[in-house]
Structures are given as C-alpha cells and as structure tokens.
Design a protein around this motif. Structure first.
Motif, mmCIF file in Angstrom:
data_model
loop_
_atom_site.group_PDB
_atom_site.id
_atom_site.type_symbol
_atom_site.label_atom_id
_atom_site.label_comp_id
_atom_site.label_asym_id
_atom_site.label_seq_id
_atom_site.Cartn_x
_atom_site.Cartn_y
_atom_site.Cartn_z
ATOM 1 N N VAL A 260 -8.629 -7.450 5.720
ATOM 2 C CA VAL A 260 -7.623 -8.252 6.430
ATOM 3 C C VAL A 260 -6.402 -8.519 5.553
ATOM 4 O O VAL A 260 -5.263 -8.306 5.998
ATOM 5 N N PRO A 261 -6.577 -8.958 4.298
ATOM 6 C CA PRO A 261 -5.396 -9.169 3.447
ATOM 7 C C PRO A 261 -4.540 -7.925 3.260
ATOM 8 O O PRO A 261 -3.305 -8.024 3.192
ATOM 9 N N ALA A 262 -5.166 -6.762 3.188
ATOM 10 C CA ALA A 262 -4.399 -5.524 3.003
ATOM 11 C C ALA A 262 -3.481 -5.254 4.189
ATOM 12 O O ALA A 262 -2.359 -4.758 4.019
ATOM 13 N N ILE A 263 -3.939 -5.587 5.379
ATOM 14 C CA ILE A 263 -3.115 -5.389 6.579
ATOM 15 C C ILE A 263 -2.020 -6.440 6.654
ATOM 16 O O ILE A 263 -0.840 -6.132 6.854
ATOM 17 N N ARG A 264 -2.385 -7.685 6.464
ATOM 18 C CA ARG A 264 -1.433 -8.781 6.602
ATOM 19 C C ARG A 264 -0.319 -8.715 5.561
ATOM 20 O O ARG A 264 0.821 -9.113 5.836
ATOM 21 N N SER A 265 -0.630 -8.196 4.386
ATOM 22 C CA SER A 265 0.376 -8.098 3.333
ATOM 23 C C SER A 265 1.258 -6.868 3.470
ATOM 24 O O SER A 265 2.268 -6.751 2.771
ATOM 25 N N GLY A 266 0.880 -5.925 4.347
ATOM 26 C CA GLY A 266 1.657 -4.706 4.509
ATOM 27 C C GLY A 266 1.308 -3.615 3.521
ATOM 28 O O GLY A 266 2.001 -2.599 3.442
ATOM 29 N N ARG A 267 0.225 -3.788 2.760
ATOM 30 C CA ARG A 267 -0.193 -2.738 1.824
ATOM 31 C C ARG A 267 -0.581 -1.463 2.553
ATOM 32 O O ARG A 267 -0.460 -0.368 2.008
ATOM 33 N N VAL A 268 -1.081 -1.609 3.779
ATOM 34 C CA VAL A 268 -1.466 -0.450 4.586
ATOM 35 C C VAL A 268 -0.974 -0.650 6.011
ATOM 36 O O VAL A 268 -0.737 -1.786 6.444
#
Length: 337
Positions: A146-154
């Motif tokens: 979830v953090p990876a999506i919310r931060s825009g990393r992926v």
C-alpha cells in the motif's frame, strides 16, 4: 547449529539455488529490480467459517463483496494512462520470492522474473504500451504494498494482494483476477490439523499487513481461535514465515492457500493442513483517483480471461501445485460497481 538446520530444512528447495533465494530475502525490501527485457533507460519514478465474519467497512462495504466495487472496463485514456505512455514504461510492484507467482528461476540464465503475477504484469504493459517488455519491476515486501502505491513509487502492485474494504480506503483495485482463501501450512509430521483447536499453544507466523494476520487477531479475540495460540511472530515478507518454520522458530504459517501450495511444493517436509477457511480475491492495486488506469486494467483483464491468456498462465504456473480442477482454476467473474 542454526546453519545446519537451515540447510536441512531447505533440501526440498533444490540445493544452492534455493539457498540463494533465501539470502535474497534480506535484499528484497530495498531492491530495485532491473527491468526485465525492457527497452530504454528511463529512471525509476516517484480472508467459510467464523473468520469470514471479519468485516472492514468503507461506507456500506463488507469484505464479502469488496471485490465487486471496481469501475467498469474502458479503453478511454486519462491523465494516469497518458503519463505512463509518455514515460514509456509501466512501473509494477511485485514479489521476487513467491514460487510460481513472482520469482527468479535459478534455471533461467537470463535472471528474468517468472510466474503467474509476472505474466499478468507483462500483459498489462503490452496492452497499454504496445510492448509487454516495457515494464519495470520493483520488489515490494508484503507490508509495503500500500505505501508503495500511495507514495507513487509504482503505478500498480500485482502481488497476490487481497481486495478488502480497509484497503479500498487506501488504494483502488481492479476487478478480481484470482480466487483463494487462507490456509495453514505446517510440518508434515505435525499434529496440527488445520485452522482449529490444534493450534492451541502453537506459534503461528503471518506477514505484517496481511489478511492472514487480520484474521488471526480477530479470531483469537472472538474465541474462534484458542487464546493460547501465539500469533506474535510477524514478518515483512510472507515467504520469511516459511524460513521461520524451517528453522523451528514457529509451528505453523497462515497465509493464502495459493501461496501455501507453492511453498509446500518447494519443501516436501511441510504440507497444507485442513482446507481454506476464508474466501478472498486478488486484485491489481493502483492509486486512489486513477480511475482511467483502473478501467484500462479491467478492460485488459476482461480480454485476458476471454482469449485464454489467463488459463494458459494458470496451467503453466499454478496447475502443478493447485490442480487443474481446483476452485482457483477458473478466473472470477467480475461484478462492477
């Protein structure tokens, strides 16, 4: 002594190649995977029984129908899809240690990621960008999806991620692409019989942020699970639980049955205990508000089911562990909001 036990526990993994897989776990949390077969050098950017009563509400949402809340398919563009096309590649969070889902095959000299989720990611890239190899994979631990999506990393996560109401508050999901359920994995010689009273006094491992831990916690509070069941062992990556089991640090693992079946195939000393005790659906997770991308992915999934791509991938990767006639052997029928 610990090294000798680990080596003994890993005999079913295939020797040196398997040991390398376990060593790679330490790197999986921060590793930026090289783009597999991609073009250009663009930079990276920035679950029945009582357990099924667990509900996380988002408005009138319940986890029993959370998979039915994705928007209808569409081929229309939009700001998210346009930005991906302008950049020239798709950034996808995946696993690199889940056998037959997303993993590095030691027998593949190219080092490319393989598996059911990897096939799907390539298909999405092909439909959006015209080339299935225009995808950049990032290794994402279970607790970082979830953090990876919310931060825009992926741009998206294709990583055996269950659709739940709580997660729908944080990310957007495609329609479901796979049906599974939680299940118990334990040593073959263990007296544990499944998700039942045989877990009394046992140490159970689950991944942080997983639906497995949510069910374990809720069911121990409600009395469905014995109060003496120790669920304190949690790990960032689900596969780490198998290593803990092989080291004798825990007595059982609770995880998705589809993943547990693959792990049992890796190590003949462990086996699935009892049947699945939840009903859960995997979806492709994307950023909230990226409706154009979600609709595109739903269109791609619809075609993937209809043209046989989904079934071909299942037969190649998952049929050997789950079976040709299992409840997971056919794709879920989508219901859109």
């Amino acid at each position: 002594m610990r090294v000798r036990r680990l080596r003994a526990g890993l005999r079913g993994w295939g020797g040196v190649g398997a040991m390398a897989t376990v060593c790679a776990l330490a790197l999986a949390f921060v590793l930026l995977l090289p783009r597999t077969q991609s073009h250009g050098t663009a930079p990276a950017v920035g679950g029945s029984r009582a357990a099924q009563g667990l509900q996380a509400r988002a408005g009138d949402c319940t986890d029993a129908d959370a998979q039915n809340r994705s928007p209808a398919p569409s081929a229309a563009g939009g700001p998210t899809v346009d930005a991906i096309r302008k950049r020239g590649y798709l950034s996808v969070g995946v696993d690199q240690n889940s056998y037959r889902w997303g993993y590095r095959n030691p027998n593949n000299s190219s080092g490319a990621l393989e598996g059911f989720d990897i096939d799907l990611a390539h298909r999405i890239a092909k439909e959006i960008l015209g080339d299935g190899d225009k995808v950049q994979f990032r290794a994402i631990p279970t607790n970082e999806r979830v953090p990876a999506i919310r931060s825009g990393r992926v741009d998206m996560v294709v990583r055996t991620m269950t659709i739940t109401c709580d997660r729908l508050k944080q990310v957007a999901f495609s329609a479901p692409y796979f049906l599974t359920g939680q299940q118990v994995l334990a040593p073959r010689t263990s007296a544990i019989t499944g998700y039942d009273t045989s877990l009394a006094g046992k140490r159970v491992c689950s991944a942080t942020g997983s639906t497995a831990y949510d069910h374990l916690s809720a069911d121990r509070r409600s009395g469905t699970l014995p109060a003496t069941t120790d669920i304190s062992t949690t790990v960032p990556n689900q596969l780490d639980c198998l290593v803990r089991l092989q080291l004798g640090e825990v007595d059982a693992v609770v995880t998705d049955g589809a993943l547990a079946a693959s792990q049992a195939a890796q190590d003949p000393a462990v086996r699935l205990k009892g049947g699945t005790f939840t009903k859960e659906y995997y979806g492709v997770a994307m950023k909230l508000g990226a409706d154009d991308l979600v609709r595109q992915v739903n269109r791609i999934l619809d075609q993937y089911r209809k043209d046989g791509g989904w079934k071909a991938s299942y037969d190649k990767w998952l049929s050997p562990t789950l079976g040709a006639d299992s409840g997971s052997a056919t794709p879920p029928v989508p219901v859109y909001r």
